[in-house]
Structure formats: structure tokens, C-alpha cells
Write a protein that holds these residues in place. Structure first.
Motif, short mmCIF file in Angstrom:
data_model
loop_
_atom_site.label_atom_id
_atom_site.label_comp_id
_atom_site.label_asym_id
_atom_site.label_seq_id
_atom_site.Cartn_x
_atom_site.Cartn_y
_atom_site.Cartn_z
N ASP A 27 -10.69 -9.71 -9.53
CA ASP A 27 -9.51 -9.79 -8.64
C ASP A 27 -10.25 -10.58 -7.29
OD1 ASP A 27 -7.85 -8.50 -10.40
OD2 ASP A 27 -8.25 -6.68 -9.52
N GLY A 28 -9.29 -11.47 -6.95
CA GLY A 28 -9.67 -12.18 -5.78
C GLY A 28 -8.72 -13.42 -5.63
N PRO A 29 -8.68 -14.10 -4.69
CA PRO A 29 -8.04 -15.31 -4.21
C PRO A 29 -8.35 -16.69 -5.01
CG PRO A 29 -9.43 -15.20 -2.39
CD PRO A 29 -9.69 -13.73 -3.52
N ALA A 30 -7.40 -17.39 -5.46
CA ALA A 30 -7.67 -18.52 -5.99
C ALA A 30 -6.59 -19.64 -5.44
CB ALA A 30 -7.58 -18.42 -7.49
N ALA A 31 -7.06 -20.94 -5.52
CA ALA A 31 -6.31 -22.09 -5.22
C ALA A 31 -6.17 -22.97 -6.33
CB ALA A 31 -7.02 -22.70 -4.00
N ALA A 41 -7.13 -24.23 -11.32
CA ALA A 41 -7.23 -23.10 -10.41
C ALA A 41 -8.56 -22.83 -10.23
CB ALA A 41 -6.55 -21.99 -10.90
N VAL A 42 -9.09 -22.77 -9.06
CA VAL A 42 -10.52 -22.54 -8.72
C VAL A 42 -10.55 -21.51 -7.78
CG1 VAL A 42 -11.28 -24.94 -9.13
CG2 VAL A 42 -10.56 -24.16 -6.92
N ALA A 43 -11.45 -20.70 -7.46
CA ALA A 43 -11.90 -19.45 -6.63
C ALA A 43 -11.98 -20.15 -5.28
CB ALA A 43 -13.00 -19.03 -6.87
N ILE A 44 -11.77 -19.52 -4.34
CA ILE A 44 -11.55 -19.69 -2.88
C ILE A 44 -12.41 -18.53 -2.12
CG2 ILE A 44 -9.17 -19.01 -2.55
CD1 ILE A 44 -8.96 -21.49 -0.47
N ASP A 45 -12.93 -18.81 -1.09
CA ASP A 45 -13.38 -17.93 -0.22
C ASP A 45 -12.28 -17.06 0.65
OD1 ASP A 45 -14.83 -16.28 1.68
OD2 ASP A 45 -15.49 -17.94 2.97
N PRO A 46 -12.25 -15.90 0.52
CA PRO A 46 -11.17 -15.03 1.08
C PRO A 46 -11.06 -15.36 2.68
CG PRO A 46 -12.78 -13.72 -0.40
CD PRO A 46 -13.28 -14.85 -0.42
N ALA A 47 -12.12 -15.63 3.16
CA ALA A 47 -12.17 -15.75 4.45
C ALA A 47 -11.65 -17.04 5.06
CB ALA A 47 -13.64 -15.89 5.22
N ALA A 48 -11.07 -18.12 4.07
CA ALA A 48 -10.77 -19.26 4.21
C ALA A 48 -9.10 -19.43 3.95
CB ALA A 48 -11.44 -20.41 3.59
N VAL A 49 -8.76 -18.24 3.39
CA VAL A 49 -7.19 -18.25 2.80
C VAL A 49 -6.40 -18.42 4.11
CG1 VAL A 49 -5.44 -16.79 1.87
CG2 VAL A 49 -7.77 -17.02 0.72
N ALA A 50 -6.56 -17.37 5.17
CA ALA A 50 -5.40 -17.67 6.20
C ALA A 50 -5.48 -18.90 6.82
CB ALA A 50 -5.91 -16.43 7.03
N ALA A 51 -6.51 -19.55 6.92
CA ALA A 51 -6.63 -20.78 7.77
C ALA A 51 -6.07 -21.93 7.01
CB ALA A 51 -8.20 -21.06 8.10
N LEU A 52 -6.19 -21.77 5.69
CA LEU A 52 -5.64 -22.86 4.91
C LEU A 52 -4.05 -22.97 4.29
CD1 LEU A 52 -8.89 -23.42 2.45
CD2 LEU A 52 -8.03 -24.67 4.40
N GLN A 53 -3.48 -21.62 4.31
CA GLN A 53 -2.22 -21.43 4.07
C GLN A 53 -1.19 -21.78 5.02
OE1 GLN A 53 -1.99 -17.08 2.80
NE2 GLN A 53 -1.72 -17.72 0.71
N GLY A 54 -0.51 -22.57 4.69
CA GLY A 54 0.59 -23.24 5.38
C GLY A 54 0.24 -24.35 6.01
N GLY A 55 -1.09 -24.97 5.57
CA GLY A 55 -1.75 -26.51 5.94
C GLY A 55 -1.02 -27.38 5.07
N ALA A 56 -1.46 -28.76 5.34
CA ALA A 56 -1.18 -29.90 4.84
C ALA A 56 -1.87 -29.83 3.38
CB ALA A 56 -1.55 -31.11 5.60
N VAL A 57 -1.38 -30.38 2.53
CA VAL A 57 -2.09 -30.44 1.32
C VAL A 57 -3.21 -31.21 1.21
CG1 VAL A 57 0.32 -30.07 -0.30
CG2 VAL A 57 -0.47 -32.24 0.18
#
Length: 204
Positions: free
Chosen positions: A196-200, A130-146
Motif C-alpha cells: 500500500d502506498g501513494p500513486a500518481a 499510474a506510477v509510484a510517488i514519494d509519500p513526502a511529495a504528495v502534500a506539496a503536489l496535490q492541488g498544484g498545476a498539472v
């Protein structure tokens, strides 16, 4: 006569329930062979920042006179560019990491300093971490190809949307959790703290 089921089990609602959402930065996802993907190293003596789980690093082959490197793994430094990066710091099993008193109201995250041993995982090891991810990138990356391309912000130590200037991180994105525990360095004290924040969850 009532039939007896000698193998049946039962429990009252809520007694054995377990619910957890989110990820913890720097921790790997447990699976039988995960621990074989972790390697030992030490933080270079010229590193001036705290080193903690989920940071991208550059690993060096031990020099001939490098007693620490030849006995306990190579030297690592915080990767300055994607081209120089070789893997990530893993919090799991890094029992020598220390906690210090953090800023008022914040929980200090464990870290190691220059000269200390550290646990790492290399690109290509297949370890999910698990690593941190930019909150601004979450919506664009979710649902995309691995295997969608992403980049790494070496200043904020987190995944960001792909940038040709930064280059692509050679990982697969397994999933993204918006409500996770990630680490940021307090600007005043210089101490890594939990927030608290998003992680990938990425596969190296």
C-alpha cells in the motif's frame, strides 16, 4: 389508470454499487485509444533486475543484427538517468509477466526478466499511467498545476519532488491517490511485491 413507464429501470440499494479508491501501479487509465499508445519491446539481456509496470526505461533503436528488436520492438533497459529516459513500462496487456512465490506474508507482483518481451509507452504518447510517488511529495503536489515539475528517483522507481540535479520528468500529473497499490522490491529476495502506498496518474 396508472401511467406505465416502459423504459424505467430500478434496482435495490447496493445491488449494482461499485466503489473503488486508489490506483494500481503500471496500469493505464482506460480510454478508447489507449491501446494504440502501447508498444512492444524486449528487455536487454544485460539487465539484472526484475522489470515491472511503472518503471522508467530507455528504449534503443534496433541494431542491424538485432533479430529480436527488428521483429518485436526495440531493446529497453531501466533508465539510469532522466536524460536517458524515453518512457515507462506498462503492466496492461503484458500477459507474459510472471508471478513467483514472494516473501512470507507478501503478494508478489508480476514482472519480466532479461530477454523477455515487455509493453512500454513512450513520452509524448499521451497515455495516462499510474506510477509510484514519494509519500513526502504528495502534500506539496496535490492541488498544484498539472504541468508542475517533478523528478524521478531511479533507485526507488517513483516520482519525487522536483530536483534540478535529477531533472524534470516530461509528464503531466492528472491526480494523486494516497491509498493505492504500488510495487517495491523486497530487499531480501529481490522479488517485486505489492504494498500500500501513494500513486500518481500521469500523462506521458
Amino acid at each position: 389508470m396508472a401511467a406505465l413507464n416502459f423504459y424505467g429501470t430500478t434496482s435495490l440499494p447496493g445491488l449494482f454499487g461499485f466503489d473503488q479508491n486508489g490506483l494500481i501501479q503500471g496500469e493505464y487509465q482506460p480510454h478508447p485509444s489507449a491501446r494504440f499508445s502501447i508498444s512492444g519491446a524486449y528487455v536487454g539481456t544485460d539487465v539484472t533486475v526484475p522489470v515491472y509496470g511503472g518503471m522508467q526505461i530507455t528504449e534503443f533503436t534496433p541494431a542491424t543484427d538485432d533479430l529480436m528488436g527488428n521483429s518485436g520492438g526495440g531493446k529497453v533497459e531501466v533508465a539510469a538517468t532522466q536524460a536517458a529516459a524515453t518512457g515507462f513500462v506498462v503492466s496492461s496487456q503484458m500477459y507474459n509477466a510472471v508471478n513467483v512465490a514472494g516473501p512470507l506474508g507478501a503478494n508478489a507482483a508480476p514482472y519480466v526478466a532479461a530477454g523477455n518481451s515487455v509493453q512500454i509507452a513512450r513520452f509524448g504518447s499521451g497515455l495516462p499511467i499510474a506510477v509510484a510517488i514519494d509519500p513526502a511529495a504528495v502534500a506539496a503536489l496535490q492541488g498544484g498545476a498539472v504541468n508542475q515539475q517533478v523528478s524521478w528517483d531511479a533507485t526507488k522507481q517513483r516520482l519525487v519532488a522536483y530536483s534540478g540535479t535529477l531533472g524534470a520528468v516530461p509528464v503531466e500529473i492528472i491526480r494523486i491517490e494516497a491509498n493505492s497499490k504500488v510495487i517495491a522490491v523486497d530487499a531480501t529476495s529481490g522479488i517485486p511485491v505489492w504494498q500500500d502506498g501513494p500513486a500518481a496518474l500521469i500523462r506521458l
